[in-house]
Design a protein around this motif. Structure first.
Motif, PDB file in Angstrom:
ATOM      1  N   LEU A  26      29.167 -26.122  14.711  1.00 16.70           N
ATOM      2  CA  LEU A  26      28.992 -25.042  15.678  1.00 16.70           C
ATOM      3  C   LEU A  26      28.339 -23.825  15.049  1.00 16.70           C
ATOM      4  CD1 LEU A  26      32.370 -25.226  17.640  1.00 16.70           C
ATOM      5  CD2 LEU A  26      30.094 -25.808  18.505  1.00 16.70           C
ATOM      6  N   ASP A  27      28.593 -23.598  13.757  1.00 22.58           N
ATOM      7  CA  ASP A  27      28.052 -22.428  13.070  1.00 22.58           C
ATOM      8  C   ASP A  27      26.786 -22.714  12.278  1.00 22.58           C
ATOM      9  OD1 ASP A  27      30.120 -20.796  13.976  1.00 22.58           O
ATOM     10  OD2 ASP A  27      31.442 -21.399  12.326  1.00 22.58           O
ATOM     11  N   SER A  28      26.584 -23.975  11.877  1.00 19.86           N
ATOM     12  CA  SER A  28      25.487 -24.273  10.955  1.00 19.86           C
ATOM     13  C   SER A  28      24.330 -25.042  11.578  1.00 19.86           C
ATOM     14  CB  SER A  28      26.016 -25.072   9.756  1.00 19.86           C
ATOM     15  OG  SER A  28      26.537 -26.322  10.188  1.00 19.86           O
ATOM     16  N   THR A  29      24.427 -25.356  12.869  1.00 19.87           N
ATOM     17  CA  THR A  29      23.368 -26.154  13.496  1.00 19.87           C
ATOM     18  C   THR A  29      22.877 -25.499  14.783  1.00 19.87           C
ATOM     19  OG1 THR A  29      24.952 -27.495  14.757  1.00 19.87           O
ATOM     20  CG2 THR A  29      24.311 -28.305  12.569  1.00 19.87           C
ATOM     21  N   GLU A  30      21.734 -25.986  15.237  1.00 22.87           N
ATOM     22  CA  GLU A  30      21.152 -25.526  16.491  1.00 22.87           C
ATOM     23  C   GLU A  30      20.831 -26.735  17.365  1.00 22.87           C
ATOM     24  OE1 GLU A  30      17.083 -23.455  18.281  1.00 22.87           O
ATOM     25  OE2 GLU A  30      17.356 -23.651  16.103  1.00 22.87           O
ATOM     26  N   PRO A  31      21.420 -26.846  18.558  1.00 21.50           N
ATOM     27  CA  PRO A  31      21.052 -27.938  19.464  1.00 21.50           C
ATOM     28  C   PRO A  31      19.719 -27.627  20.143  1.00 21.50           C
ATOM     29  CG  PRO A  31      23.262 -27.061  19.931  1.00 21.50           C
ATOM     30  CD  PRO A  31      22.555 -26.071  19.071  1.00 21.50           C
ATOM     31  N   VAL A  32      18.865 -28.617  20.254  1.00 18.38           N
ATOM     32  CA  VAL A  32      17.602 -28.479  20.977  1.00 18.38           C
ATOM     33  C   VAL A  32      17.416 -29.714  21.852  1.00 18.38           C
ATOM     34  CG1 VAL A  32      16.482 -27.037  19.246  1.00 18.38           C
ATOM     35  CG2 VAL A  32      16.272 -29.524  19.095  1.00 18.38           C
ATOM     36  N   ARG A  33      16.701 -29.530  22.945  1.00 14.15           N
ATOM     37  CA  ARG A  33      16.448 -30.647  23.849  1.00 14.15           C
ATOM     38  C   ARG A  33      14.990 -31.079  23.763  1.00 14.15           C
ATOM     39  NH1 ARG A  33      17.840 -31.526  30.335  1.00 14.15           N
ATOM     40  NH2 ARG A  33      18.198 -33.767  30.071  1.00 14.15           N
ATOM     41  N   VAL A  34      14.773 -32.389  23.787  1.00 16.98           N
ATOM     42  CA  VAL A  34      13.407 -32.924  23.751  1.00 16.98           C
ATOM     43  C   VAL A  34      12.779 -32.734  25.128  1.00 16.98           C
ATOM     44  CG1 VAL A  34      11.973 -34.956  23.361  1.00 16.98           C
ATOM     45  CG2 VAL A  34      14.055 -34.621  21.998  1.00 16.98           C
ATOM     46  N   MET A  35      11.726 -31.927  25.172  1.00 18.29           N
ATOM     47  CA  MET A  35      11.062 -31.607  26.432  1.00 18.29           C
ATOM     48  C   MET A  35       9.852 -32.495  26.698  1.00 18.29           C
ATOM     49  SD  MET A  35      13.173 -29.315  27.133  1.00 18.29           S
ATOM     50  CE  MET A  35      12.531 -28.641  28.658  1.00 18.29           C
ATOM     51  N   ALA A  36       9.236 -33.007  25.637  1.00 17.39           N
ATOM     52  CA  ALA A  36       8.066 -33.874  25.799  1.00 17.39           C
ATOM     53  C   ALA A  36       7.929 -34.745  24.562  1.00 17.39           C
ATOM     54  CB  ALA A  36       6.799 -33.053  26.008  1.00 17.39           C
ATOM     55  N   ARG A  41       4.563 -36.423  17.689  1.00 19.77           N
ATOM     56  CA  ARG A  41       5.413 -35.236  17.635  1.00 19.77           C
ATOM     57  C   ARG A  41       6.282 -35.142  18.874  1.00 19.77           C
ATOM     58  NH1 ARG A  41       3.125 -30.980  20.773  1.00 19.77           N
ATOM     59  NH2 ARG A  41       1.074 -31.553  21.597  1.00 19.77           N
ATOM     60  N   LEU A  42       7.341 -34.352  18.737  1.00 22.66           N
ATOM     61  CA  LEU A  42       8.234 -34.037  19.842  1.00 22.66           C
ATOM     62  C   LEU A  42       8.141 -32.546  20.134  1.00 22.66           C
ATOM     63  CD1 LEU A  42      11.483 -35.883  18.626  1.00 22.66           C
ATOM     64  CD2 LEU A  42       9.738 -36.787  20.184  1.00 22.66           C
ATOM     65  N   LEU A  43       8.112 -32.181  21.397  1.00 20.68           N
ATOM     66  CA  LEU A  43       8.230 -30.779  21.795  1.00 20.68           C
ATOM     67  C   LEU A  43       9.680 -30.559  22.196  1.00 20.68           C
ATOM     68  CD1 LEU A  43       6.992 -27.998  22.477  1.00 20.68           C
ATOM     69  CD2 LEU A  43       6.611 -28.868  24.802  1.00 20.68           C
ATOM     70  N   VAL A  44      10.353 -29.639  21.496  1.00 17.76           N
ATOM     71  CA  VAL A  44      11.764 -29.389  21.783  1.00 17.76           C
ATOM     72  C   VAL A  44      11.948 -27.929  22.175  1.00 17.76           C
ATOM     73  CG1 VAL A  44      12.497 -31.196  20.170  1.00 17.76           C
ATOM     74  CG2 VAL A  44      12.359 -28.803  19.379  1.00 17.76           C
ATOM     75  N   ALA A  45      13.074 -27.652  22.852  1.00 14.88           N
ATOM     76  CA  ALA A  45      13.400 -26.288  23.271  1.00 14.88           C
ATOM     77  C   ALA A  45      14.860 -26.020  23.021  1.00 14.88           C
ATOM     78  CB  ALA A  45      13.071 -26.094  24.747  1.00 14.88           C
ATOM     79  N   PRO A  55       8.622 -37.069  15.094  1.00  9.62           N
ATOM     80  CA  PRO A  55       9.434 -38.031  15.843  1.00  9.62           C
ATOM     81  C   PRO A  55      10.710 -38.353  15.072  1.00  9.62           C
ATOM     82  CG  PRO A  55       7.140 -38.722  15.797  1.00  9.62           C
ATOM     83  CD  PRO A  55       7.257 -37.567  14.849  1.00  9.62           C
ATOM     84  N   PHE A  56      11.778 -38.635  15.811  1.00 10.34           N
ATOM     85  CA  PHE A  56      13.058 -38.954  15.183  1.00 10.34           C
ATOM     86  C   PHE A  56      13.493 -40.344  15.607  1.00 10.34           C
ATOM     87  CE2 PHE A  56      17.679 -39.272  15.177  1.00 10.34           C
ATOM     88  CZ  PHE A  56      17.981 -38.873  13.887  1.00 10.34           C
ATOM     89  N   ASP A  60      17.673 -48.450  11.617  1.00 12.60           N
ATOM     90  CA  ASP A  60      18.413 -49.677  11.928  1.00 12.60           C
ATOM     91  C   ASP A  60      18.859 -49.766  13.387  1.00 12.60           C
ATOM     92  OD1 ASP A  60      20.125 -47.568  11.734  1.00 12.60           O
ATOM     93  OD2 ASP A  60      21.725 -48.668  10.695  1.00 12.60           O
ATOM     94  N   ASP A  61      18.338 -48.862  14.245  1.00 13.81           N
ATOM     95  CA  ASP A  61      18.792 -48.860  15.638  1.00 13.81           C
ATOM     96  C   ASP A  61      17.663 -48.360  16.537  1.00 13.81           C
ATOM     97  OD1 ASP A  61      20.074 -48.758  18.048  1.00 13.81           O
ATOM     98  OD2 ASP A  61      21.626 -47.336  17.434  1.00 13.81           O
ATOM     99  N   GLU A  62      17.010 -49.296  17.249  1.00 19.48           N
ATOM    100  CA  GLU A  62      15.882 -48.912  18.094  1.00 19.48           C
ATOM    101  C   GLU A  62      16.294 -48.005  19.242  1.00 19.48           C
ATOM    102  OE1 GLU A  62      15.988 -52.958  20.866  1.00 19.48           O
ATOM    103  OE2 GLU A  62      14.263 -52.491  19.632  1.00 19.48           O
ATOM    104  N   SER A  63      17.582 -48.061  19.648  1.00 17.55           N
ATOM    105  CA  SER A  63      18.042 -47.210  20.743  1.00 17.55           C
ATOM    106  C   SER A  63      18.264 -45.775  20.286  1.00 17.55           C
ATOM    107  CB  SER A  63      19.339 -47.769  21.339  1.00 17.55           C
ATOM    108  OG  SER A  63      20.397 -47.702  20.404  1.00 17.55           O
ATOM    109  N   ALA A  64      18.241 -45.536  18.975  1.00 14.81           N
ATOM    110  CA  ALA A  64      18.450 -44.190  18.451  1.00 14.81           C
ATOM    111  C   ALA A  64      17.131 -43.479  18.173  1.00 14.81           C
ATOM    112  CB  ALA A  64      19.297 -44.240  17.178  1.00 14.81           C
ATOM    113  N   THR A  65      16.118 -43.807  18.928  1.00 16.56           N
ATOM    114  CA  THR A  65      14.838 -43.105  18.867  1.00 16.56           C
ATOM    115  C   THR A  65      14.850 -41.993  19.904  1.00 16.56           C
ATOM    116  OG1 THR A  65      13.675 -45.117  18.186  1.00 16.56           O
ATOM    117  CG2 THR A  65      12.343 -43.346  19.135  1.00 16.56           C
ATOM    118  N   ALA A  66      14.508 -40.787  19.486  1.00 15.07           N
ATOM    119  CA  ALA A  66      14.549 -39.644  20.408  1.00 15.07           C
ATOM    120  C   ALA A  66      13.517 -39.811  21.507  1.00 15.07           C
ATOM    121  CB  ALA A  66      14.305 -38.346  19.646  1.00 15.07           C
TER     122      ALA A  66
END
Length: 352
Positions: A26-36, A41-45, A55-56, A60-66
């Motif tokens: 909660l103190d050391s990270t910033e949540p961002v949402r993938v907008m495009a 590349r990813l555009l996040v906000a 890209p993220f 080992d997990d194809e479902s864990a692609t942003a």
């Protein structure tokens, strides 16, 4: 902190995501949402504005692609992506062509607009695919019938769509007219995310432009001979809505195939599933077997024979694609295990 939370709520943040963070994060990270999502590349906000990120994906997990709509957790100091937050909903399909991989379409969607038009594009089988997709993901489906202004029988299309699933919301609109699309606003409020699916030429881009109050997307007319249109959307992105929500436009999915969507199919075809439970044989194919409750219901006019055929086709497709994905995953797990054994053997030889 309150201002930051408010900014995140505007982007669709909720307690579903906040409970995934521990006190340190909660103190050391910033949540961002993938907008495009772009090719490289990813555009996040987030509370600090928009930015581009690489890209993220988890190796080992194809479902864990942003994908569009995802929430990423960034290190506040370095800005690097730490992890992908769990999704409350996700849409995926088997990639077009011979590729057996899953292709992510969108994540954390609240409502799915199933867009079709009041002309030759109206296809119950395609709508049932989309309904199964929405049901499997646990997302509210809404059928949006575009080009109602060009049809003298839009009420017939509304009735036909409403029969596909009890209680389904169906709205006939002129996608070019803000007054007509006003009836879609209850699903477009602050922080809500709406996705659009539908074949090319049904007016998705026009609907995006009208709902967002801008001309951000190019549009094309339909061909008069078959009422089809050329695809104008080439990527996936979230568009801000005046009502405070977010609208996701997706490329036309002509090769949409179901995979791992058995529950969704059973929900959409609940009438057939319920009748099948009364068949004499548990493996009844509803094709001439004795004491078949499904064929009896069709003979009595309680079920539609065409609907049964569509269910058979979709169920067979779902079983085939799910099996193909399972087989590929099994091969990948076996190869991964083999590779680890080879590396371990090399390490042991070096140690000797």
């Amino acid at each position: 902190m309150t201002s930051k939370t408010s900014d995140l709520a505007d982007l669709g943040w909720s307690t579903f995501f906040s409970v995934q963070l521990d006190l340190q994060e909660l103190d050391s990270t910033e949540p961002v949402r993938v907008m495009a999502v772009h090719r490289n590349r990813l555009l996040v906000a987030g509370p600090c504005g928009q930015r581009d990120l690489p890209p993220f994906a988890a190796a080992d997990d194809e479902s864990a692609t942003a994908t569009v709509g995802d929430w990423l957790l960034l290190d506040a100091a370095s800005g690097r992506t730490q992890r992908l937050l769990a999704r409350k909903s996700v849409f995926q399909r088997k990639a077009p062509g011979s590729d057996r991989r899953l292709q992510l379409i969108a994540a954390n969607v609240d409502t799915l607009f199933l867009v079709t038009s009041c002309n030759q594009d109206f296809n119950p089988a395609r709508l049932e695919r989309y309904l199964a997709l929405a049901r499997e993901a646990g997302v509210m489906p809404v059928v949006v019938l575009s080009k109602a202004d060009l049809s003298d029988g839009s009420e017939d299309f509304v009735r036909a769509a409403a029969q596909l699933l009890p209680g389904i919301a169906v709205e006939a609109v002129d996608a070019r007219c803000a007054d007509s699309t006003y009836r879609l606003l209850p699903w477009c409020g602050r922080g809500q995310t709406v996705a659009l699916v539908g074949s090319s030429g049904v007016g998705k881009s026009t609907l995006v432009n009208t709902l967002s109050g801008s001309g951000q997307l190019p549009t094309q007319g339909i061909r008069e001979d078959d009422a089809k249109g050329r695809h104008t959307t080439t990527g996936r992105a979230l568009y801000r809505l005046p009502a405070g929500g977010w609208l996701l436009d997706t490329p036309g999915m002509r090769e949409l195939q179901l995979s791992e969507a058995r529950d969704g199919l059973e929900a959409v075809f609940a009438d057939i599933v319920a009748a099948a439970a009364n068949c004499r044989f548990g493996d009844c194919r509803h094709d001439g077997e004795p004491d078949c409750a499904v064929t009896a219901a069709i003979a009595a006019g309680l079920l539609d024979a065409q609907r049964l055929r569509r269910w058979r086709k979709l169920a067979a497709e779902e079983a085939l694609t799910t099996q193909s994905l399972s087989q590929r995953r099994a091969r990948e797990r076996a190869f991964g295990k083999f590779a680890k054994q080879v590396m371990a053997h090399k390490q042991s030889r070096r140690s000797d």
